[in-house]
Motif scaffolding. Structure first.
Motif, PDB file in Angstrom:
ATOM      1  N   GLU A   1       0.832  -1.208   0.000  1.00 48.54           N
ATOM      2  CA  GLU A   1       0.000   0.000   0.000  1.00 48.54           C
ATOM      3  C   GLU A   1       0.867   1.259   0.000  1.00 48.54           C
ATOM      4  N   VAL A   2       1.968   1.210   0.732  1.00 50.24           N
ATOM      5  CA  VAL A   2       2.884   2.348   0.728  1.00 50.24           C
ATOM      6  C   VAL A   2       3.435   2.552  -0.684  1.00 50.24           C
ATOM      7  N   ASP A   3       3.762   1.432  -1.360  1.00 49.17           N
ATOM      8  CA  ASP A   3       4.238   1.521  -2.745  1.00 49.17           C
ATOM      9  C   ASP A   3       3.196   2.172  -3.651  1.00 49.17           C
ATOM     10  N   GLN A   4       1.952   1.785  -3.442  1.00 45.62           N
ATOM     11  CA  GLN A   4       0.854   2.352  -4.238  1.00 45.62           C
ATOM     12  C   GLN A   4       0.778   3.869  -4.023  1.00 45.62           C
ATOM     13  N   PHE A   5       0.919   4.280  -2.779  1.00 46.12           N
ATOM     14  CA  PHE A   5       0.931   5.712  -2.436  1.00 46.12           C
ATOM     15  C   PHE A   5       2.105   6.411  -3.116  1.00 46.12           C
ATOM     16  N   LEU A   6       3.292   5.811  -3.028  1.00 48.58           N
ATOM     17  CA  LEU A   6       4.490   6.436  -3.613  1.00 48.58           C
ATOM     18  C   LEU A   6       4.353   6.561  -5.132  1.00 48.58           C
ATOM     19  N   GLU A   7       3.787   5.535  -5.732  1.00 48.25           N
ATOM     20  CA  GLU A   7       3.567   5.567  -7.180  1.00 48.25           C
ATOM     21  C   GLU A   7       2.611   6.708  -7.539  1.00 48.25           C
ATOM     22  N   GLY A   8       1.589   6.862  -6.718  1.00 47.32           N
ATOM     23  CA  GLY A   8       0.612   7.941  -6.949  1.00 47.32           C
ATOM     24  C   GLY A   8       1.253   9.312  -6.817  1.00 47.32           C
ATOM     25  N   VAL A   9       2.086   9.491  -5.805  1.00 42.30           N
ATOM     26  CA  VAL A   9       2.753  10.788  -5.614  1.00 42.30           C
ATOM     27  C   VAL A   9       3.625  11.108  -6.827  1.00 42.30           C
ATOM     28  N   ALA A  10       4.366  10.103  -7.304  1.00 41.58           N
ATOM     29  CA  ALA A  10       5.223  10.318  -8.470  1.00 41.58           C
ATOM     30  C   ALA A  10       4.384  10.698  -9.693  1.00 41.58           C
ATOM     31  N   ALA A  11       3.229  10.060  -9.834  1.00 45.85           N
ATOM     32  CA  ALA A  11       2.364  10.357 -10.979  1.00 45.85           C
ATOM     33  C   ALA A  11       1.835  11.791 -10.912  1.00 45.85           C
ATOM     34  N   VAL A  12       1.499  12.252  -9.706  1.00 45.53           N
ATOM     35  CA  VAL A  12       0.972  13.612  -9.563  1.00 45.53           C
ATOM     36  C   VAL A  12       2.048  14.645  -9.916  1.00 45.53           C
ATOM     37  N   THR A  13       3.263  14.404  -9.447  1.00 49.70           N
ATOM     38  CA  THR A  13       4.317  15.386  -9.732  1.00 49.70           C
ATOM     39  C   THR A  13       4.565  15.480 -11.238  1.00 49.70           C
ATOM     40  N   LYS A  14       4.404  14.366 -11.928  1.00 47.33           N
ATOM     41  CA  LYS A  14       4.577  14.359 -13.382  1.00 47.33           C
ATOM     42  C   LYS A  14       3.408  15.065 -14.069  1.00 47.33           C
ATOM     43  N   MET A  15       2.217  14.735 -13.599  1.00 45.30           N
ATOM     44  CA  MET A  15       0.992  15.240 -14.233  1.00 45.30           C
ATOM     45  C   MET A  15       0.892  16.762 -14.182  1.00 45.30           C
ATOM     46  N   PHE A  16       1.354  17.353 -13.075  1.00 46.60           N
ATOM     47  CA  PHE A  16       1.217  18.808 -12.914  1.00 46.60           C
ATOM     48  C   PHE A  16       2.530  19.552 -13.142  1.00 46.60           C
ATOM     49  N   ALA A  17       3.485  18.868 -13.722  1.00 53.08           N
ATOM     50  CA  ALA A  17       4.747  19.552 -14.027  1.00 53.08           C
ATOM     51  C   ALA A  17       4.487  20.624 -15.084  1.00 53.08           C
ATOM     52  N   PRO A  18       5.138  21.804 -14.951  1.00 53.27           N
ATOM     53  CA  PRO A  18       4.931  22.856 -15.943  1.00 53.27           C
ATOM     54  C   PRO A  18       5.429  22.376 -17.309  1.00 53.27           C
ATOM     55  N   ARG A  19       4.677  22.627 -18.338  1.00 54.08           N
ATOM     56  CA  ARG A  19       5.128  22.184 -19.660  1.00 54.08           C
ATOM     57  C   ARG A  19       4.882  23.251 -20.718  1.00 54.08           C
ATOM     58  N   GLY A  20       4.899  24.507 -20.274  1.00 50.12           N
ATOM     59  CA  GLY A  20       4.757  25.609 -21.221  1.00 50.12           C
ATOM     60  C   GLY A  20       3.402  25.643 -21.915  1.00 50.12           C
ATOM     61  N   ARG A  21       2.363  25.322 -21.166  1.00 51.10           N
ATOM     62  CA  ARG A  21       1.014  25.341 -21.738  1.00 51.10           C
ATOM     63  C   ARG A  21       0.608  26.758 -22.122  1.00 51.10           C
ATOM     64  N   LYS A  22      -0.210  26.886 -23.141  1.00 50.67           N
ATOM     65  CA  LYS A  22      -0.764  28.189 -23.525  1.00 50.67           C
ATOM     66  C   LYS A  22      -2.283  28.085 -23.592  1.00 50.67           C
ATOM     67  N   ARG A  23      -2.907  29.013 -22.892  1.00 50.81           N
ATOM     68  CA  ARG A  23      -4.363  29.125 -22.937  1.00 50.81           C
ATOM     69  C   ARG A  23      -4.776  29.600 -24.328  1.00 50.81           C
ATOM     70  N   LYS A  24      -5.896  29.084 -24.822  1.00 53.06           N
ATOM     71  CA  LYS A  24      -6.423  29.548 -26.110  1.00 53.06           C
ATOM     72  C   LYS A  24      -6.895  30.983 -25.979  1.00 53.06           C
ATOM     73  N   ARG A  25      -6.386  31.866 -26.810  1.00 52.07           N
ATOM     74  CA  ARG A  25      -6.805  33.266 -26.749  1.00 52.07           C
ATOM     75  C   ARG A  25      -8.140  33.446 -27.452  1.00 52.07           C
ATOM     76  N   LYS A  26      -9.058  34.156 -26.764  1.00 53.20           N
ATOM     77  CA  LYS A  26     -10.329  34.479 -27.416  1.00 53.20           C
ATOM     78  C   LYS A  26     -10.117  35.625 -28.404  1.00 53.20           C
ATOM     79  N   LYS A  27      -9.265  36.600 -27.944  1.00 52.87           N
ATOM     80  CA  LYS A  27      -8.901  37.714 -28.829  1.00 52.87           C
ATOM     81  C   LYS A  27      -7.381  37.778 -28.852  1.00 52.87           C
ATOM     82  N   PRO A  28      -6.806  38.239 -29.944  1.00 50.14           N
ATOM     83  CA  PRO A  28      -5.346  38.231 -30.054  1.00 50.14           C
ATOM     84  C   PRO A  28      -4.655  39.181 -29.069  1.00 50.14           C
ATOM     85  N   ASP A  29      -5.339  40.209 -28.566  1.00 46.59           N
ATOM     86  CA  ASP A  29      -4.655  41.241 -27.769  1.00 46.59           C
ATOM     87  C   ASP A  29      -4.644  40.934 -26.272  1.00 46.59           C
ATOM     88  N   GLU A  30      -5.184  39.813 -25.835  1.00 48.29           N
ATOM     89  CA  GLU A  30      -5.298  39.551 -24.392  1.00 48.29           C
ATOM     90  C   GLU A  30      -3.936  39.314 -23.742  1.00 48.29           C
TER      91      GLU A  30
END
Lengths: 133, 433
Positions: free
Chosen positions: B404-433
């Protein structure tokens, strides 16, 4: 079929979290309000610049907290940009949850509704009569 | 991670997995059919069949109000209720049966002391010592007492690694100190505090000591006579028992001298229209119909824990904690709160520099079936001192396993990967925002 979790953190939500709309300080703010979610310490502050006709000239937010609390603030401000005080008043909690998208459990709804509560408070909080900052 | 960084597991120190079979809820599935991994034991624990059965048996065969009727069921219930008191006495090695007061939980136990002993003995100029790491339940009642009486609350500081700063403690203790109210194990840091030393020093300064033992009584042997504490509080629901019940232990002489707190039935000797005389201990502090069945359920939990063995439970949790700690601490960006494994009990809280605890708790649950706590764990001042608003906590008990501890550790590692910054860009509704 996507799992609940995948729905909760949809790509466009993570985009808002990493690249938020108008995060920062608004120098010419006429109205501002801040609040927090005591359960988890999420904090959101919203600053508005309103003209005499009640039109939103500009608006900014700042804060700290989970993806839902911060991404939803970005989404709300983007939605309200260029609109009016009346539009804010008419924008219900239900509208906010709909704007966010994925279905949230009651505890996570509080995260999503924090910025909505703050913007509703902000329209009644002119900056000269509040000293929150 | 280099293999040398981890301590090998001593499997002789681990409990047999057979105990798990006693807990029906552990075979539940959560999310999308994932087996439950329950790591929120510091908040509340699960119930073995023996506790559930004991409570159901009372409801089906023995239930009536206690200390009131002379009919058969009332006598049976009263006997079970008072047997439970004797079991709890032996469990914490209290000298006397009547030093065990049943309350609705540790919070009620602490509030009873604050209201009864506090109001009668604390005044302006007096000081109450607490620590930075107290749970709100051992902080707010003393804030309220200070506000009522004009006393001053003082706070023992911590060391950098989340242990009590004993020098700060020694400096704060004085002839003005009336009471030291201190947690035996921090529910956030996991720190095991040196209670013998704390109590000896307090007594040498003429102060009494109340121990918030909610996190220690369920996990290690408690001996109130060896500790020599004046008051001790714990809850049933953190030790395999039901919620709504707990114990206040107090030394006989102190409890005897204290005025009753709640007034009502059971706590009286004789009542006139304008006056009453209080009952003897323990009834004096048990006004109203008590949580009869929860008390009996808690005593079944005491039987169960003694059958497994408190020392064995502690050793098991030490193994899980060290295993988890050594694998978690190498995660980049992750900060474990509190001291090294040798100073901590079976729980680990951590903060992550750019990922909120909500994300960990949500994804651990939804994708890994792991239940952990996210938030401030009722220790807001402690979180503030550490410069954070929330943390993620995994807390272990006798039924948890290395897998169970392993399962927890695996989950923590997955979360850190999932929310790592990856230079995402929000879709602009207007070009000047």
């Amino acid at each position: 079929m996507p799992s609940d979790e995948e729905e909760l953190y949809q790509e466009h939500i993570l985009d808002h979290y990493e690249d938020p709309f108008h995060r920062g300080h608004l120098a010419g703010a006429t109205h501002a309000h801040a609040d927090k979610n005591p359960l988890c310490g999420d904090v959101v502050r919203i600053e508005l610049q309103l003209d005499d006709a009640g039109k939103i000239v500009d608006l900014y937010f700042d804060g700290q907290g989970c993806v839902i609390s911060q991404a939803s603030a970005s989404m709300l401000l983007e939605e309200m940009y260029g609109k009016t005080v009346d539009d804010i008043k008419q924008f219900s909690a239900e509208d906010m949850l709909k704007l966010y998208g994925p279905r949230l459990t009651p505890n996570r709804q509080k995260c999503c509704l924090l910025s909505w509560k703050v913007i509703q408070g902000a329209i009644h909080s002119p900056v000269d009569s509040n000293d929150e900052r | 991670m280099p293999a040398s960084a981890t301590t090998p597991i001593d499997s002789s120190q681990l409990l047999s997995p057979k105990w798990r079979a006693d807990f029906p809820i552990l075979s539940e599935e959560v999310g999308h059919g994932r087996p439950l991994v329950f790591l929120d034991n510091a908040a509340s624990t699960q119930h073995p069949r023996q506790v559930i059965d004991a409570m159901r048996d009372v409801y089906e065969r023995d239930y009536a109000n206690v200390h009131r009727g002379i009919h058969t069921l009332s006598e049976r219930s009263t006997e079970l209720y008072e047997q439970a008191r004797e079991k709890c006495r032996a469990f914490i090695n209290a000298r006397h049966f009547h030093e065990v007061i049943f309350t609705s939980g540790a919070t009620a136990s602490i509030n009873t002391v604050a209201r009864s002993w506090g109001d009668a003995n604390v005044g302006p100029g007096d000081e109450i010592l607490v620590t930075i790491m107290e749970h709100h339940s051992n902080l707010v009642p003393w804030q309220q007492l200070a506000a009522r009486t004009g006393a001053t609350l003082r706070h023992v500081r911590m060391t950098g690694d989340g242990r009590l700063n004993m020098q700060s403690y020694a400096e704060l203790l004085s002839e003005r100190t009336k009471l030291v109210a201190v947690v035996s194990i921090s529910n956030t840091l996991g720190t095991i505090n040196p209670m013998r030393e704390i109590i000896q020093q307090a007594h040498a300064a003429g102060a009494l000591v109340l121990v918030d033992a909610a996190q220690s009584v369920p996990h290690m042997t408690t001996d109130v006579q060896a500790l020599d504490c004046d008051f001790l509080a714990f809850s049933g629901h953190k030790m395999l028992g039901p919620s709504g019940v707990g114990v206040l232990y107090g030394k006989e002489a102190l409890l005897d001298a204290m005025p009753p707190f709640l007034g009502g039935g059971s706590m009286i000797n004789e009542v006139q229209l304008d006056t009453f005389t209080p009952a003897e201990l323990p009834a004096k502090f048990e006004a109203g119909t008590p949580p009869i069945v929860p008390v009996i359920g808690m005593s079944a939990a005491v039987d169960y824990l003694q059958n497994v063995g408190l020392e064995a439970i502690h050793r098991h949790e030490q193994q899980l904690t060290r295993y988890c700690f050594e694998r978690l601490e190498t995660t980049e960006g992750l900060c474990i709160l509190g001291p090294a494994p040798e100073h901590r009990a079976g729980l680990i809280s951590f903060a992550f520099d750019r990922i909120h605890s909500h994300e960990f708790a949500q994804v651990l649950n939804d994708q890994f079936g792991v239940a952990v706590r996210a938030g401030h764990h009722c220790t807001q001042p402690l979180h503030r001192v550490m410069g954070i608003t929330a943390s993620t906590r995994a807390s272990f008990y006798l039924y948890n396993t290395l897998e169970e501890v392993d399962q927890f550790l695996e989950g923590v590692a997955a979360v850190t990967k999932m929310f790592a910054p990856r230079g995402r860009k929000r879709k602009r509704k207007k070009p000047d925002e």
